[in-house]
Design a protein around this motif. Structure first.
Motif, PDB file in Angstrom:
ATOM      1  N   LEU A  17      32.180  -9.377 -18.463  1.00 24.26           N
ATOM      2  CA  LEU A  17      31.482 -10.088 -19.528  1.00 24.26           C
ATOM      3  C   LEU A  17      30.570  -9.083 -20.213  1.00 24.26           C
ATOM      4  O   LEU A  17      29.739  -8.443 -19.557  1.00 24.26           O
ATOM      5  CB  LEU A  17      30.657 -11.242 -18.951  1.00 24.26           C
ATOM      6  N   THR A  18      30.736  -8.937 -21.516  1.00 23.46           N
ATOM      7  CA  THR A  18      29.915  -8.012 -22.297  1.00 23.46           C
ATOM      8  C   THR A  18      28.940  -8.814 -23.138  1.00 23.46           C
ATOM      9  O   THR A  18      29.350  -9.684 -23.908  1.00 23.46           O
ATOM     10  CB  THR A  18      30.789  -7.145 -23.222  1.00 23.46           C
ATOM     11  N   LEU A  19      27.656  -8.526 -22.988  1.00 18.18           N
ATOM     12  CA  LEU A  19      26.632  -9.139 -23.826  1.00 18.18           C
ATOM     13  C   LEU A  19      26.138  -8.098 -24.809  1.00 18.18           C
ATOM     14  O   LEU A  19      25.778  -6.988 -24.412  1.00 18.18           O
ATOM     15  CB  LEU A  19      25.466  -9.645 -22.979  1.00 18.18           C
ATOM     16  N   ARG A  20      26.117  -8.486 -26.093  1.00 20.58           N
ATOM     17  CA  ARG A  20      25.613  -7.607 -27.156  1.00 20.58           C
ATOM     18  C   ARG A  20      24.543  -8.373 -27.918  1.00 20.58           C
ATOM     19  O   ARG A  20      24.833  -9.018 -28.926  1.00 20.58           O
ATOM     20  CB  ARG A  20      26.749  -7.182 -28.065  1.00 20.58           C
ATOM     21  N   GLY A  22      21.674  -9.749 -30.300  1.00 21.08           N
ATOM     22  CA  GLY A  22      21.440  -9.537 -31.721  1.00 21.08           C
ATOM     23  C   GLY A  22      20.631 -10.674 -32.306  1.00 21.08           C
ATOM     24  O   GLY A  22      20.336 -11.665 -31.630  1.00 21.08           O
ATOM     25  N   PRO A  23      20.282 -10.560 -33.574  1.00 20.61           N
ATOM     26  CA  PRO A  23      19.473 -11.581 -34.235  1.00 20.61           C
ATOM     27  C   PRO A  23      20.105 -12.969 -34.117  1.00 20.61           C
ATOM     28  O   PRO A  23      21.316 -13.127 -34.231  1.00 20.61           O
ATOM     29  CB  PRO A  23      19.450 -11.128 -35.699  1.00 20.61           C
ATOM     30  N   GLY A  24      19.255 -13.940 -33.817  1.00 22.00           N
ATOM     31  CA  GLY A  24      19.700 -15.321 -33.790  1.00 22.00           C
ATOM     32  C   GLY A  24      20.267 -15.806 -32.482  1.00 22.00           C
ATOM     33  O   GLY A  24      20.613 -16.982 -32.358  1.00 22.00           O
ATOM     34  N   ASP A  25      20.391 -14.940 -31.471  1.00 23.12           N
ATOM     35  CA  ASP A  25      20.979 -15.401 -30.210  1.00 23.12           C
ATOM     36  C   ASP A  25      19.924 -15.698 -29.133  1.00 23.12           C
ATOM     37  O   ASP A  25      20.267 -15.995 -27.995  1.00 23.12           O
ATOM     38  CB  ASP A  25      22.015 -14.414 -29.687  1.00 23.12           C
ATOM     39  N   GLY A  26      18.666 -15.599 -29.500  1.00 20.10           N
ATOM     40  CA  GLY A  26      17.593 -15.903 -28.558  1.00 20.10           C
ATOM     41  C   GLY A  26      17.170 -14.740 -27.688  1.00 20.10           C
ATOM     42  O   GLY A  26      16.264 -14.880 -26.874  1.00 20.10           O
ATOM     43  N   SER A  27      17.807 -13.605 -27.839  1.00 24.84           N
ATOM     44  CA  SER A  27      17.460 -12.437 -27.023  1.00 24.84           C
ATOM     45  C   SER A  27      16.237 -11.732 -27.615  1.00 24.84           C
ATOM     46  O   SER A  27      15.959 -11.836 -28.810  1.00 24.84           O
ATOM     47  CB  SER A  27      18.642 -11.468 -26.967  1.00 24.84           C
ATOM     48  N   PRO A  28      15.506 -10.996 -26.791  1.00 20.50           N
ATOM     49  CA  PRO A  28      14.364 -10.241 -27.301  1.00 20.50           C
ATOM     50  C   PRO A  28      14.828  -9.185 -28.312  1.00 20.50           C
ATOM     51  O   PRO A  28      15.864  -8.537 -28.116  1.00 20.50           O
ATOM     52  CB  PRO A  28      13.770  -9.567 -26.069  1.00 20.50           C
ATOM     53  N   GLU A  29      14.072  -9.009 -29.359  1.00 20.90           N
ATOM     54  CA  GLU A  29      14.439  -8.061 -30.413  1.00 20.90           C
ATOM     55  C   GLU A  29      14.645  -6.655 -29.867  1.00 20.90           C
ATOM     56  O   GLU A  29      15.511  -5.916 -30.343  1.00 20.90           O
ATOM     57  CB  GLU A  29      13.372  -8.055 -31.511  1.00 20.90           C
ATOM     58  N   LEU A  30      13.876  -6.281 -28.854  1.00 18.78           N
ATOM     59  CA  LEU A  30      14.003  -4.944 -28.281  1.00 18.78           C
ATOM     60  C   LEU A  30      15.415  -4.670 -27.775  1.00 18.78           C
ATOM     61  O   LEU A  30      15.898  -3.543 -27.818  1.00 18.78           O
ATOM     62  CB  LEU A  30      12.996  -4.758 -27.131  1.00 18.78           C
ATOM     63  N   SER A  31      16.124  -5.714 -27.332  1.00 18.06           N
ATOM     64  CA  SER A  31      17.465  -5.522 -26.770  1.00 18.06           C
ATOM     65  C   SER A  31      18.573  -5.509 -27.822  1.00 18.06           C
ATOM     66  O   SER A  31      19.718  -5.175 -27.499  1.00 18.06           O
ATOM     67  CB  SER A  31      17.762  -6.621 -25.743  1.00 18.06           C
ATOM     68  N   GLY A  33      21.230  -4.490 -30.331  1.00 20.71           N
ATOM     69  CA  GLY A  33      21.980  -3.247 -30.476  1.00 20.71           C
ATOM     70  C   GLY A  33      22.429  -2.641 -29.154  1.00 20.71           C
ATOM     71  O   GLY A  33      23.235  -1.732 -29.132  1.00 20.71           O
ATOM     72  N   ASP A  34      21.892  -3.152 -28.056  1.00 13.58           N
ATOM     73  CA  ASP A  34      22.277  -2.657 -26.734  1.00 13.58           C
ATOM     74  C   ASP A  34      23.431  -3.504 -26.192  1.00 13.58           C
ATOM     75  O   ASP A  34      23.772  -4.537 -26.766  1.00 13.58           O
ATOM     76  CB  ASP A  34      21.084  -2.700 -25.781  1.00 13.58           C
ATOM     77  N   SER A  35      24.026  -3.071 -25.089  1.00 15.93           N
ATOM     78  CA  SER A  35      25.138  -3.796 -24.477  1.00 15.93           C
ATOM     79  C   SER A  35      24.934  -3.849 -22.971  1.00 15.93           C
ATOM     80  O   SER A  35      24.467  -2.885 -22.366  1.00 15.93           O
ATOM     81  CB  SER A  35      26.469  -3.100 -24.779  1.00 15.93           C
ATOM     82  N   PHE A  36      25.325  -4.988 -22.390  1.00 15.14           N
ATOM     83  CA  PHE A  36      25.140  -5.232 -20.965  1.00 15.14           C
ATOM     84  C   PHE A  36      26.464  -5.731 -20.395  1.00 15.14           C
ATOM     85  O   PHE A  36      27.072  -6.641 -20.951  1.00 15.14           O
ATOM     86  CB  PHE A  36      24.035  -6.268 -20.743  1.00 15.14           C
ATOM     87  N   PHE A  37      26.896  -5.147 -19.283  1.00 15.87           N
ATOM     88  CA  PHE A  37      28.207  -5.438 -18.711  1.00 15.87           C
ATOM     89  C   PHE A  37      28.039  -6.044 -17.315  1.00 15.87           C
ATOM     90  O   PHE A  37      27.428  -5.435 -16.437  1.00 15.87           O
ATOM     91  CB  PHE A  37      29.048  -4.161 -18.628  1.00 15.87           C
ATOM     92  N   TYR A  38      28.617  -7.235 -17.149  1.00 17.28           N
ATOM     93  CA  TYR A  38      28.543  -7.968 -15.890  1.00 17.28           C
ATOM     94  C   TYR A  38      29.947  -8.219 -15.362  1.00 17.28           C
ATOM     95  O   TYR A  38      30.883  -8.378 -16.147  1.00 17.28           O
ATOM     96  CB  TYR A  38      27.896  -9.347 -16.096  1.00 17.28           C
ATOM     97  N   TYR A  39      30.051  -8.315 -14.060  1.00 18.17           N
ATOM     98  CA  TYR A  39      31.277  -8.864 -13.483  1.00 18.17           C
ATOM     99  C   TYR A  39      31.054 -10.367 -13.455  1.00 18.17           C
ATOM    100  O   TYR A  39      30.192 -10.869 -12.723  1.00 18.17           O
ATOM    101  CB  TYR A  39      31.558  -8.324 -12.079  1.00 18.17           C
ATOM    102  N   ALA A  40      31.785 -11.095 -14.281  1.00 15.40           N
ATOM    103  CA  ALA A  40      31.588 -12.535 -14.432  1.00 15.40           C
ATOM    104  C   ALA A  40      32.913 -13.193 -14.784  1.00 15.40           C
ATOM    105  O   ALA A  40      33.137 -13.565 -15.940  1.00 15.40           O
ATOM    106  CB  ALA A  40      30.547 -12.800 -15.510  1.00 15.40           C
ATOM    107  N   PRO A  41      33.816 -13.347 -13.811  1.00 18.08           N
ATOM    108  CA  PRO A  41      35.131 -13.905 -14.115  1.00 18.08           C
ATOM    109  C   PRO A  41      35.064 -15.319 -14.689  1.00 18.08           C
ATOM    110  O   PRO A  41      35.989 -15.739 -15.379  1.00 18.08           O
ATOM    111  CB  PRO A  41      35.869 -13.871 -12.780  1.00 18.08           C
ATOM    112  N   GLY A  42      33.961 -16.036 -14.451  1.00 12.27           N
ATOM    113  CA  GLY A  42      33.805 -17.375 -15.008  1.00 12.27           C
ATOM    114  C   GLY A  42      33.300 -17.381 -16.439  1.00 12.27           C
ATOM    115  O   GLY A  42      33.212 -18.428 -17.070  1.00 12.27           O
ATOM    116  N   GLY A  43      32.941 -16.196 -16.959  1.00  9.99           N
ATOM    117  CA  GLY A  43      32.503 -16.093 -18.345  1.00  9.99           C
ATOM    118  C   GLY A  43      31.033 -16.362 -18.592  1.00  9.99           C
ATOM    119  O   GLY A  43      30.585 -16.365 -19.734  1.00  9.99           O
ATOM    120  N   ALA A  44      30.252 -16.592 -17.533  1.00 11.25           N
ATOM    121  CA  ALA A  44      28.813 -16.808 -17.664  1.00 11.25           C
ATOM    122  C   ALA A  44      28.081 -15.767 -16.827  1.00 11.25           C
ATOM    123  O   ALA A  44      28.558 -15.363 -15.768  1.00 11.25           O
ATOM    124  CB  ALA A  44      28.439 -18.210 -17.189  1.00 11.25           C
TER     125      ALA A  44
END
Length: 153
Positions: A17-20, A22-31, A33-44
């Motif tokens: 699962l790749t999280l990217r 960005g504006p409007g998704d509720g994530s902190p502005e500091l994050s 443009g960054d990307s976060f990779f999880y092992y999440a076969p269920g998609g969450a």
């Protein structure tokens, strides 16, 4: 390697699962443009789990040693584990603070400047010299994350 090449490489792995943020998704502005990779076969995003790899595109407070304020620079961070950490640094993660790597060196595998003691490695602006190592380290990190997930079940 570009950010998109790394994201595409990891997309081919099972359960990533790749999280990217960005504006409007509720994530902190500091994050943004960054990307976060999880092992999440269920998609969450799994509860109480850290990503197995991240890409950061800027300096964070207390994490400026990689000099990501250089135009176009980014850093790939990989939860490599103790064996890979030792292979690449010659030290155990516990001794990461004694590693004398230059955390701003480009296209070089180094101990993560903040999370090295947790077995994390980092590569600023990965390129031809580290491409094979990056792929190997990402595969290892994915496998470790998958194994942790399976143990929890």
């Amino acid at each position: 390697m570009t950010i998109d090449e790394i994201i595409d490489y990891l997309a081919a792995f099972e359960g990533v699962l790749t999280l990217r943020p960005g504006p409007g998704d509720g994530s902190p502005e500091l994050s943004w443009g960054d990307s976060f990779f999880y092992y999440a076969p269920g998609g969450a995003v799994p509860a109480r789990t850290q990503p197995f790899a991240t890409i950061v595109t800027k300096n964070y407070p207390g994490d400026e040693l990689s000099q990501l304020d250089r135009p176009g620079s980014f850093r790939l961070n990989i939860s490599a584990g103790p064996d890979a950490f030792r292979k690449w640094t010659g030290h155990t993660p516990r001794d990461a603070n004694s590693v004398q790597d230059d955390p701003s060196a480009r296209d070089t595998v180094v101990a993560h400047p903040v999370y090295g003691t947790a077995g994390w490695l980092a590569v600023v602006d990965p390129g031809a010299r580290t491409a094979e190592a990056v792929q190997e380290l990402l595969a290892t990190a994915h496998g470790r994350a998958r194994a942790r997930s399976e143990r929890k079940r």
